[in-house]
Structure formats: structure tokens, C-alpha cells
Design an enzyme around this catalytic site. Structure first.
Site, short mmCIF file in Angstrom:
data_model
loop_
_atom_site.label_atom_id
_atom_site.label_comp_id
_atom_site.label_asym_id
_atom_site.label_seq_id
_atom_site.Cartn_x
_atom_site.Cartn_y
_atom_site.Cartn_z
N TYR A 1 0.80 -1.21 0.00
CA TYR A 1 0.00 0.00 0.00
C TYR A 1 0.84 1.28 0.00
O TYR A 1 0.34 2.35 -0.29
CB TYR A 1 -0.93 0.02 1.21
CG TYR A 1 -2.02 -1.03 1.18
CD1 TYR A 1 -2.33 -1.73 0.02
CD2 TYR A 1 -2.75 -1.32 2.32
CE1 TYR A 1 -3.33 -2.68 -0.01
CE2 TYR A 1 -3.76 -2.27 2.31
CZ TYR A 1 -4.05 -2.95 1.15
OH TYR A 1 -5.04 -3.89 1.14
N LYS B 1 3.92 -15.12 3.59
CA LYS B 1 3.58 -15.91 2.41
C LYS B 1 4.89 -16.36 1.78
O LYS B 1 5.50 -15.65 0.97
CB LYS B 1 2.75 -15.09 1.42
CG LYS B 1 2.32 -15.89 0.19
CD LYS B 1 1.41 -17.07 0.55
CE LYS B 1 0.95 -17.80 -0.70
NZ LYS B 1 0.15 -19.00 -0.38
N ASP C 1 -2.97 -17.34 3.44
CA ASP C 1 -4.13 -18.09 2.97
C ASP C 1 -4.62 -19.07 4.03
O ASP C 1 -5.83 -19.21 4.26
CB ASP C 1 -3.84 -18.80 1.65
CG ASP C 1 -2.48 -19.46 1.60
OD1 ASP C 1 -1.71 -19.36 2.59
OD2 ASP C 1 -2.16 -20.10 0.58
N ASP D 1 -4.70 -6.10 6.39
CA ASP D 1 -5.96 -5.54 5.92
C ASP D 1 -6.96 -6.65 5.63
O ASP D 1 -8.13 -6.60 6.05
CB ASP D 1 -5.68 -4.72 4.66
CG ASP D 1 -6.88 -3.91 4.20
OD1 ASP D 1 -7.85 -3.77 4.97
OD2 ASP D 1 -6.85 -3.41 3.06
N ASP E 1 -10.48 -7.59 7.84
CA ASP E 1 -11.79 -7.61 7.21
C ASP E 1 -12.48 -8.96 7.40
O ASP E 1 -13.70 -9.03 7.61
CB ASP E 1 -11.68 -7.29 5.72
CG ASP E 1 -11.59 -5.79 5.46
OD1 ASP E 1 -11.79 -5.02 6.41
OD2 ASP E 1 -11.32 -5.40 4.31
#
Length: 389
Positions: free
Chosen positions: A165, A214, A246, A270, A274
Site C-alpha cells: 500500500y 507468504k 491463505d 488488511d 476484514d
């Protein structure tokens, strides 16, 4: 009724999250002389949910004999782009800087586009705290069976100022068509300061720390987070555990009670935050605080502007009310005021008053304005009950 009198019956509240920051200035048990709240109303449903939260604040003032100085700042997000050509205009930045300089905090409505990322970079709001504690009053309002939620109590600590970001991007034309480019990086120093906060939090909670990575997708970034995470945790006598993003998203739904403290890079954090909106019944009740190293805070919901709901009086003000309660506790040390605000919202839900996103059989559905009014009224009843207890 004085705030200190109610404190005796309301309890001292949870540990302040900002105490995990390296340079936070408000020690436990103290409160600033000036209770200055800078308000950025935002776009879409922002002004509506901000108005609801401030209505509840007025009840808190009356009950506890407090006086807040509430100042409104300029435009942000889409409205700022239309007016100034910037997501975060200079006058809004100056407003925030002045609030921080005067010892205040920012209550932030949702603002779209690059606004929130620019704000975090401008003020080095590197650390985002996202508490995840499913409200028992809403246990049957969401999609997850209540039996899987009763022991869920986690804290997500997300990087705000590095990663995808805050990268560099652009596009260019080639003989094979348009090419979009994006690059980003993490420095050891950036990762270290966030991991340090997370380790401090885990040490004072249940001692469990999950670092989200990851391995195959971003191997060098993951290696840096693994190395720093392991070293910092070991120095504090803890073990950092690592989980690919994941799998983490899957486990958050399948087995959420396994998590205690989660620390994550910007993008992964993020996504995870959520997903946790499902655990607390709705994104409409999610909230967070964003902090610089000294503990200056910007408090927000974790949902977006919802432009499709603008002017419809259906948005849930719960997340904005909870973000304001977080502000009272973290920035001003007003534990009893924060607890009273949280309790009043919970009691309103328990009484069957709901917005549409958290409705269930037998409940009365209210609009944003009416829901905030119910919570504001409940503040007086909850304060009276606490005084008589």
C-alpha cells in the site's frame, strides 16, 4: 456523577494498547488536562455514523461531568479530490498536526481512495491495533455458530506504513499493450518496530504470537519477517509462530479461538482484519486505532464509505461508537467513560434494537439516527445502574 466515582463501579478497563508502543506518553491511571477531539467526518456514510457517535459522546459528558473540545477538520477522500485535487489536502494535514500538537486525538469517518494511506504515511501512523472480541449480544446475528465464538479474543497488529500500500506504481504503453507496474519494500527497521509492539502485547496477554507471511509468494519479504520475528520474540522469552496468509484466513473462520496476537504486513493485515468482521457479526461493528511511535492516535471503523448507503439512514453506527470509546480509553485514559459507552451499546443490542445488518428474529430494526439515539439514552440508564450496584 464524577468520572472517578463511576470508575469504582465500572472497573479500570482493559490494558491500554498504546502502552505497547515504544514512546507512548499517557501512562496508566493518568488523563490529559485537555480533552480535544479532532473530527474528520469523511465521505459516504461517514458524516452519518460520526454524528451518531458524537451524540453518544454528549450523553457521556452529561453523565460523567466531562467536557470535550470537539473540532471539525477539512475534507478527505473523494470529497477532497473533487474540491482540492488531493485525497489528503494540506489544510486537513495541518488540522491533524495541530490536534496532535495540542495533545488531542482524531476521530475519523471513512474516507476513500488514497486518503487513509496518505494520512498514515504523513504522520507515521505505523501501527494499527484491531481488537477482535465478538459481542455476546450479537452471537446469533452473524453467520458463525455461537459455539465457535465464545472463546475468541484476539488482537491484530497491522503495519500501516510499508508494503504494497505504500509502494511505487505506474503504467506504461508497450507494443504488446498496457503494462501496470507496482513495487514495494520492507526495511529491517520497519519490521522490527512493529514486531516489538506485537511481542510486548503477546507477553502481557496469553503469550501466543502469530506472524503472517507468504513464503512462496513474497519470499524475500517473508524471510525478513521470519528472521526479525524470531529474534525479537526470543529476546523477550517468547516463540514466534508463522502462518501463511491463505491458511490464516481459513483458520480465522474454521478455528478462530486458536489466535491471540496476530502481527501482519500491510496488505495481509488488511485482509485478515476484514475477515474478522464475520466473527463480530458485521463489518459495521469493526473498529481500530492507528498510532505513531509516541502514541498519537487516529481512530476509525474498519469498513468503507458505502456510498450506495449514503443518505439512506441504514448504516450501523456501532463501529464508529466503539472507535470513539477506544479513543477515550487510549488517548485520554478515560477508562470508565469508554466502558460506559461500550456497555450502553451492548445493552442496546441486548434489548433488541438493531440496524439491518445485525438484525435477527424478534429484534426491532432502526435506522442510523434512531440507533444512536437509543445508545445515547442507554448511557443514562447504564450509569444509574452502575451507581446503584
Amino acid at each position: 456523577m464524577a468520572e472517578t466515582n463511576l470508575l469504582a463501579t465500572a472497573g479500570a478497563g482493559p490494558v491500554r494498547l498504546k502502552n505497547y508502543l515504544p514512546g507512548a506518553t499517557l501512562a496508566s491511571g493518568s488523563s490529559p488536562a485537555r480533552l480535544l477531539i479532532g473530527v474528520l467526518e469523511g465521505t459516504g456514510i461517514g458524516p452519518t455514523v460520526i454524528t451518531g457517535a458524537l451524540q453518544v459522546l454528549k450523553s457521556i459528558e452529561q453523565v460523567l461531568g466531562l467536557k470535550f473540545e470537539v473540532r471539525f477538520g477539512g475534507l478527505i477522500g473523494e470529497d477532497a479530490i473533487k474540491e482540492h485535487g488531493q485525497w489528503l489536502p494540506d489544510d486537513t494535514m495541518d488540522f491533524c498536526a495541530d490536534v496532535f500538537q495540542r495533545g488531542g486525538a482524531i476521530l475519523n469517518g471513512p474516507g476513500g481512495g488514497r486518503y487513509v494511506y496518505d494520512l498514515r504515511r504523513r504522520f507515521d501512523l505505523f501501527c494499527k491495533f484491531v481488537p477482535v472480541q465478538p459481542p455476546p449480544e450479537l452471537a446469533r446475528a452473524g453467520k458463525i455458530s455461537p459455539q465457535f465464538l465464545k472463546d475468541v479474543d484476539m488482537l491484530i497488529i497491522r503495519d500501516n506504513t510499508g508494503g504494497v500500500y505504500q509502494g511505487q506504481w505506474g503504467d506504461r504503453a508497450t507494443d504488446k499493450g498496457r503494462v501496470a507496474e507496482h513495487s514495494f519494500q520492507y526495511s529491517e527497521q520497519e519490521v522490527h518496530r512493529l514486531i516489538e509492539v506485537a511481542v510486548r502485547a503477546a507477553a502481557q496477554r496469553r503469550g501466543s504470537l502469530q506472524v503472517i507471511v507468504k513464503d512462496g509468494g513474497v519470499p524475500t519479504v517473508t524471510a525478513l519477517w521470519r528472521d526479525v520475528g524470531s529474534a525479537v520474540a526470543k529476546r523477550h522469552g517468547l516463540e514466534a509462530k508463522f502462518m501463511n496468509v491463505d491458511l490464516a484466513v481459513y483458520e480465522l473462520i474454521q478455528n478462530p479461538a486458536r489466535f491471540d496476537v496476530i502481527v501482519a504486513p500491510n496488505l495481509f493485515g488488511d485482509i485478515i482484519a476484514d475477515v474478522c468482521g464475520v466473527l463480530v457479526s458485521s463489518r459495521g461493528v469493526t473498529f481500530s486505532g492507528n498510532f505513531d511511535p509516541q502514541g498519537h492516535g487516529v481512530y476509525q471503523t474498519n469498513h468503507g464509505c458505502a456510498h450506495d448507503l449514503k443518505g439512506m439512514d441504514v448504516a450501523n453506527p456501532g463501529g464508529q461508537i466503539l472507535s470513539l470509546a477506544m479513543l477515550l480509553r487510549e488517548s485520554f485514559g478515560l477508562d470508565a467513560a469508554a466502558a460506559l459507552m461500550e456497555k450502553s451499546l451492548a445493552e442496546t443490542w441486548r434489548a433488541g434494537w438493531r440496524t439491518a445488518d445485525i438484525a435477527e428474529s424478534g429484534c426491532q430494526i432502526l435506522g442510523t439516527k434512531a440507533m444512536a439515539e437509543k445508545v445515547a439514552e442507554q448511557v443514562f440508564r447504564s450509569a444509574e445502574a452502575a451507581q446503584l450496584a
